[in-house]
Design a protein around this motif. Sequence first.
Motif, short mmCIF file in Angstrom:
data_model
loop_
_atom_site.label_atom_id
_atom_site.label_comp_id
_atom_site.label_asym_id
_atom_site.label_seq_id
_atom_site.Cartn_x
_atom_site.Cartn_y
_atom_site.Cartn_z
N VAL A 182 -30.57 39.98 16.90
CA VAL A 182 -31.66 40.97 16.97
C VAL A 182 -31.42 42.01 15.90
N TYR A 183 -32.55 42.18 14.95
CA TYR A 183 -32.34 43.20 13.91
C TYR A 183 -33.43 44.17 14.00
N ARG A 184 -33.31 45.46 14.15
CA ARG A 184 -34.21 46.20 14.28
C ARG A 184 -34.20 47.37 13.21
N TYR A 185 -35.12 47.92 12.59
CA TYR A 185 -35.16 48.74 11.66
C TYR A 185 -36.24 49.59 11.80
N LYS A 186 -36.09 51.15 11.14
CA LYS A 186 -37.21 52.05 11.25
C LYS A 186 -37.65 52.33 9.80
N CYS A 187 -39.11 52.35 9.74
CA CYS A 187 -39.60 52.57 8.29
C CYS A 187 -40.45 54.24 8.23
N CYS A 188 -39.88 54.79 7.56
CA CYS A 188 -40.39 56.07 7.26
C CYS A 188 -41.39 56.20 5.86
N VAL A 189 -42.47 56.71 6.02
CA VAL A 189 -43.44 56.91 5.23
C VAL A 189 -43.77 58.13 4.84
N ARG A 190 -43.65 58.29 3.40
CA ARG A 190 -44.04 59.74 3.02
C ARG A 190 -45.11 59.69 2.04
N GLY A 191 -46.39 60.40 2.42
CA GLY A 191 -47.56 60.49 1.64
C GLY A 191 -48.05 61.85 1.01
N LYS A 192 -48.90 62.15 1.14
CA LYS A 192 -49.35 63.47 0.52
C LYS A 192 -50.48 63.92 1.51
N GLU A 193 -50.36 65.09 2.12
CA GLU A 193 -51.66 65.51 2.82
C GLU A 193 -52.50 66.26 2.21
N LEU A 212 -47.70 47.86 5.42
CA LEU A 212 -46.39 47.20 5.89
C LEU A 212 -46.30 46.64 6.94
N VAL A 213 -46.92 47.17 8.25
CA VAL A 213 -47.09 46.54 9.38
C VAL A 213 -47.80 45.33 9.13
N GLY A 214 -48.85 45.27 8.53
CA GLY A 214 -49.60 43.84 8.28
C GLY A 214 -48.66 42.79 7.68
N LYS A 215 -47.71 42.99 6.88
CA LYS A 215 -46.86 42.21 6.09
C LYS A 215 -45.89 41.92 7.19
N VAL A 216 -45.45 42.63 8.27
CA VAL A 216 -44.52 42.13 9.37
C VAL A 216 -45.24 41.10 10.09
N ARG A 273 -31.47 39.21 7.44
CA ARG A 273 -31.36 40.00 6.42
C ARG A 273 -32.43 39.83 5.06
N ALA A 274 -32.45 38.46 4.96
CA ALA A 274 -33.54 37.89 3.98
C ALA A 274 -34.81 38.47 4.47
N MET A 275 -35.29 38.39 5.78
CA MET A 275 -36.50 38.79 6.13
C MET A 275 -36.77 40.17 5.88
N GLN A 276 -35.78 41.34 6.04
CA GLN A 276 -35.84 42.48 5.65
C GLN A 276 -35.98 42.92 4.15
N ALA A 277 -35.42 42.08 3.70
CA ALA A 277 -35.51 42.09 1.81
C ALA A 277 -37.07 41.80 1.76
N GLN A 278 -37.67 40.92 2.33
CA GLN A 278 -39.18 40.91 1.96
C GLN A 278 -39.97 42.04 2.29
N VAL A 279 -39.59 42.65 3.49
CA VAL A 279 -40.41 43.88 3.94
C VAL A 279 -40.10 45.01 2.75
N GLU A 280 -38.89 45.10 2.41
CA GLU A 280 -38.60 46.28 1.59
C GLU A 280 -39.16 45.89 0.26
N PHE A 299 -41.51 54.86 0.61
CA PHE A 299 -41.01 54.21 1.69
C PHE A 299 -39.29 54.30 1.88
N ARG A 300 -39.10 54.71 3.22
CA ARG A 300 -37.58 54.80 3.40
C ARG A 300 -37.23 53.86 4.73
N PHE A 301 -36.15 53.21 4.40
CA PHE A 301 -35.79 52.41 5.67
C PHE A 301 -34.46 52.68 6.45
#
Length: 390
Positions: A182-193, A212-216, A273-280, A299-301
């Motif tokens: 079980v591998y869980r991650y949080k992705c924080c996305v910074r844009g510009k308002e 990125l959700v689509g990638k998952v 961990r290879a799966m997570q590397a694909q997302v990053e 993006f920050r993980f």
Amino acid sequence: MTQDSRPSPRALGLAQALVRMDTVSANSNLALIHFVRDELAKLGVKSRLTFNAERTKANLFATLGEGKPAGVILSGHTDTVPWDGQDWSADPLSGEVHDGRLYGRGSADMKGFIAIAVAQAEAFLASDAPFAVHLAFSYEEEIGCFGVRELIADMREAGVKPLACIVGEPTSMVPAIAHKGVYRYKCCVRGKEAHSSLTPQSVNAIEMAARLVGKVRDMAEGFERDEPRYEGFDVPFSTASVGQFHGGIADNVVPRDAEFRYEFRDLPTADARAMQAQVEAHARTLEPAMKKVAPDAGFRFETICEIPSFLGSAQDPVTRLAQRLSGEQRTTLVAFGTEAGLFKNAGIPTVVCGPGSIVQAHQPDEYVSLEQLARCEAFMRGLAATRELG
């Protein structure tokens, strides 16, 4: 109900006492740890405690049979999941016994096992077995197997080199030789308002997160379509899913921030961990366009938890021991994560075998049957009488 289908009064009393303690992962477990420590101290057994940084939680490690060359670990976690919002018919901390069942949060997952192990401490001390028995009770298993990492490190520091480990998660007393990670991650996305009428001047954090959700999701479909099957699991391939998504402050403001949480449950033959590397890696392909508009966008993980998969063997001596003691000729695979992978990765042959069913765990009116507790007690008595592993 015959006497053989009920645990001893002492074992049942200990199980009720442990269930009545609120050890939800967000809370301290020290009342339970100190209770077990004091029970063992009555027998002259010293306990090693390892604490979290705040010293509000602790692991307990105790050896029954000091001086013997090596031992078998009986491993259990002391924390439970919460019950907020669940429809219980009685107090989740009641420890009620009726209709041949012990009810309460943690009764199946996994205070029943811990109580049986403690109840047999005197028998383990009196045993002529050529190995010791180690009790290893951890904190924060339910939120990421955090406590047991400290426990294993402390065990190594103390020079303890166990022969084997039995993790007492609820398997209906059928030895389990594998589970997914079980591998869980949080992705924080910074844009510009920006005002929503001026979208070219903005970076929409929600929209970038959605890519990125689509990638998952694409990865999840790929596992289901292409990954070699591992028969015996309910879902015989790795999975990926998004569990939470947050972002935005108003309909007419392009969102600057978004975040989502996701997990991989990898087969023992896969590499999370290879799966997570694909997302990053996919996130990095999206960042150049974002940074053209806002240099600090991206993006920050964060890693929430990484619980390794577990793969034992039906041929391992500890598996054969668990089969003999439980009276089960078969083995099984389980879908849920446990601490077994961490013990196995520490070089300790491991099997998962304990009373109750995961079907009852985490549910309203969680229970463990008295028959299952009695079977676990017979297992422990057999362990005390064992002269060799396997």
